[in-house]
Design a protein around this motif. Structure first.
Motif, PDB file in Angstrom:
ATOM      1  N   PHE A 110    -103.676  31.098  75.224  1.00 24.69           N
ATOM      2  CA  PHE A 110    -102.752  29.990  75.449  1.00 24.69           C
ATOM      3  C   PHE A 110    -101.360  30.531  75.779  1.00 24.69           C
ATOM      4  O   PHE A 110    -100.689  30.037  76.679  1.00 24.69           O
ATOM      5  CB  PHE A 110    -102.691  29.076  74.227  1.00 24.69           C
ATOM      6  CG  PHE A 110    -101.676  27.987  74.361  1.00 24.69           C
ATOM      7  CD1 PHE A 110    -101.932  26.892  75.170  1.00 24.69           C
ATOM      8  CD2 PHE A 110    -100.464  28.060  73.695  1.00 24.69           C
ATOM      9  CE1 PHE A 110    -100.985  25.883  75.313  1.00 24.69           C
ATOM     10  CE2 PHE A 110     -99.525  27.060  73.834  1.00 24.69           C
ATOM     11  CZ  PHE A 110     -99.784  25.968  74.643  1.00 24.69           C
ATOM     12  N   LEU A 111    -100.952  31.559  75.052  1.00 28.49           N
ATOM     13  CA  LEU A 111     -99.652  32.167  75.321  1.00 28.49           C
ATOM     14  C   LEU A 111     -99.658  32.984  76.611  1.00 28.49           C
ATOM     15  O   LEU A 111     -98.607  33.316  77.142  1.00 28.49           O
ATOM     16  CB  LEU A 111     -99.235  33.057  74.138  1.00 28.49           C
ATOM     17  CG  LEU A 111     -99.054  32.323  72.809  1.00 28.49           C
ATOM     18  CD1 LEU A 111     -98.740  33.308  71.693  1.00 28.49           C
ATOM     19  CD2 LEU A 111     -97.970  31.271  72.909  1.00 28.49           C
ATOM     20  N   TRP A 112    -100.830  33.299  77.125  1.00 31.45           N
ATOM     21  CA  TRP A 112    -101.009  34.096  78.349  1.00 31.45           C
ATOM     22  C   TRP A 112    -100.991  33.217  79.600  1.00 31.45           C
ATOM     23  O   TRP A 112    -100.966  33.730  80.719  1.00 31.45           O
ATOM     24  CB  TRP A 112    -102.338  34.839  78.218  1.00 31.45           C
ATOM     25  CG  TRP A 112    -102.722  35.717  79.334  1.00 31.45           C
ATOM     26  CD1 TRP A 112    -103.670  35.453  80.288  1.00 31.45           C
ATOM     27  CD2 TRP A 112    -102.224  37.008  79.647  1.00 31.45           C
ATOM     28  NE1 TRP A 112    -103.787  36.505  81.152  1.00 31.45           N
ATOM     29  CE2 TRP A 112    -102.892  37.482  80.777  1.00 31.45           C
ATOM     30  CE3 TRP A 112    -101.256  37.822  79.069  1.00 31.45           C
ATOM     31  CZ2 TRP A 112    -102.641  38.710  81.351  1.00 31.45           C
ATOM     32  CZ3 TRP A 112    -101.007  39.050  79.633  1.00 31.45           C
ATOM     33  CH2 TRP A 112    -101.695  39.481  80.763  1.00 31.45           C
ATOM     34  N   ILE A 113    -100.977  31.905  79.451  1.00 32.42           N
ATOM     35  CA  ILE A 113    -101.066  30.974  80.583  1.00 32.42           C
ATOM     36  C   ILE A 113    -100.045  31.260  81.692  1.00 32.42           C
ATOM     37  O   ILE A 113    -100.408  31.201  82.860  1.00 32.42           O
ATOM     38  CB  ILE A 113    -100.994  29.509  80.095  1.00 32.42           C
ATOM     39  CG1 ILE A 113    -102.298  29.139  79.395  1.00 32.42           C
ATOM     40  CG2 ILE A 113    -100.721  28.544  81.240  1.00 32.42           C
ATOM     41  CD1 ILE A 113    -102.296  27.772  78.760  1.00 32.42           C
ATOM     42  N   PRO A 114     -98.784  31.588  81.399  1.00 35.11           N
ATOM     43  CA  PRO A 114     -97.844  31.823  82.508  1.00 35.11           C
ATOM     44  C   PRO A 114     -98.202  33.028  83.378  1.00 35.11           C
ATOM     45  O   PRO A 114     -97.788  33.105  84.523  1.00 35.11           O
ATOM     46  CB  PRO A 114     -96.511  32.067  81.819  1.00 35.11           C
ATOM     47  CG  PRO A 114     -96.658  31.528  80.469  1.00 35.11           C
ATOM     48  CD  PRO A 114     -98.095  31.607  80.113  1.00 35.11           C
ATOM     49  N   TYR A 115     -98.971  33.968  82.853  1.00 32.52           N
ATOM     50  CA  TYR A 115     -99.285  35.177  83.616  1.00 32.52           C
ATOM     51  C   TYR A 115    -100.475  34.992  84.545  1.00 32.52           C
ATOM     52  O   TYR A 115    -100.505  35.541  85.639  1.00 32.52           O
ATOM     53  CB  TYR A 115     -99.548  36.346  82.663  1.00 32.52           C
ATOM     54  CG  TYR A 115     -98.335  36.698  81.853  1.00 32.52           C
ATOM     55  CD1 TYR A 115     -97.334  37.479  82.393  1.00 32.52           C
ATOM     56  CD2 TYR A 115     -98.176  36.228  80.554  1.00 32.52           C
ATOM     57  CE1 TYR A 115     -96.204  37.796  81.659  1.00 32.52           C
ATOM     58  CE2 TYR A 115     -97.058  36.541  79.814  1.00 32.52           C
ATOM     59  CZ  TYR A 115     -96.076  37.327  80.375  1.00 32.52           C
ATOM     60  OH  TYR A 115     -94.960  37.630  79.652  1.00 32.52           O
ATOM     61  N   TYR A 116    -101.500  34.274  84.091  1.00 29.84           N
ATOM     62  CA  TYR A 116    -102.688  34.039  84.915  1.00 29.84           C
ATOM     63  C   TYR A 116    -103.324  32.743  84.428  1.00 29.84           C
ATOM     64  O   TYR A 116    -104.232  32.757  83.588  1.00 29.84           O
ATOM     65  CB  TYR A 116    -103.658  35.215  84.791  1.00 29.84           C
ATOM     66  CG  TYR A 116    -104.542  35.360  85.988  1.00 29.84           C
ATOM     67  CD1 TYR A 116    -105.740  34.664  86.060  1.00 29.84           C
ATOM     68  CD2 TYR A 116    -104.181  36.168  87.061  1.00 29.84           C
ATOM     69  CE1 TYR A 116    -106.554  34.776  87.156  1.00 29.84           C
ATOM     70  CE2 TYR A 116    -104.991  36.293  88.161  1.00 29.84           C
ATOM     71  CZ  TYR A 116    -106.177  35.601  88.204  1.00 29.84           C
ATOM     72  OH  TYR A 116    -106.989  35.715  89.286  1.00 29.84           O
ATOM     73  N   PRO A 117    -102.869  31.589  84.941  1.00 31.63           N
ATOM     74  CA  PRO A 117    -103.208  30.293  84.347  1.00 31.63           C
ATOM     75  C   PRO A 117    -104.700  29.959  84.280  1.00 31.63           C
ATOM     76  O   PRO A 117    -105.185  29.542  83.231  1.00 31.63           O
ATOM     77  CB  PRO A 117    -102.465  29.291  85.221  1.00 31.63           C
ATOM     78  CG  PRO A 117    -101.423  30.065  85.928  1.00 31.63           C
ATOM     79  CD  PRO A 117    -101.906  31.470  86.014  1.00 31.63           C
TER      80      PRO A 117
END
Length: 145
Positions: A110-117
């Motif tokens: 969830f926290l990784w969404i901005p990097y590879y949605p």
């Protein structure tokens, strides 16, 4: 032919016989944990290698370095694969460990969404489904006994 009296019985001090998952949801959770763990591991390798695949966002609330996120996903990926193998082997600790690690994996993705949605959203759904399947499978397996 050996009689039943001569066969070793699983009792105090003797190892329990192997017990495969009896619920289809538990089996599916184990397979999905191995799949999700492998995907998180590959995600971590790509991030540690500083691949140009990922979008670097600015001014995001949970901003960490791409390499830091890579190590988080590498460790979670390995833990998910280990937990998935333990669940498929029928280990009870694997179920509890899998619930914790899949929950942490859902939060990390969830926290990784901005990097590879899209990749992150798919892995969030997979991890949440694993948590549901492990919790539901335990209920179904206790009803079968």
């Amino acid at each position: 032919m050996a009689s039943d009296a001569s066969r070793p019985q699983a009792g105090h001090g003797q190892p329990r016989p192997w017990h495969a998952p009896t619920s289809g949801t538990t089996l599916l959770a184990g397979v999905l944990m191995i799949f999700g763990g492998a995907m998180a591991f590959l995600e971590g390798i790509a991030a540690v290698a500083s691949d140009d695949l990922f979008v670097v966002t600015r001014h995001y609330v949970f901003e960490f370095s791409l390499t830091g996120w890579g190590w988080v996903h590498l460790i979670l990926g390995i833990a998910l694969v280990v937990a998935g193998c333990a669940v498929l082997a029928g280990a009870l600790w694997g179920r509890y460990f899998g619930i914790v690690v899949a929950g942490l994996g859902a939060i990390a993705n969830f926290l990784w969404i901005p990097y590879y949605p899209w990749w992150a959203l798919v892995l969030v759904v997979v991890n949440l489904f694993v948590v549901w399947a492990l919790c539901t499978g335990a209920h179904r397996e206790s009803d079968m006994v």
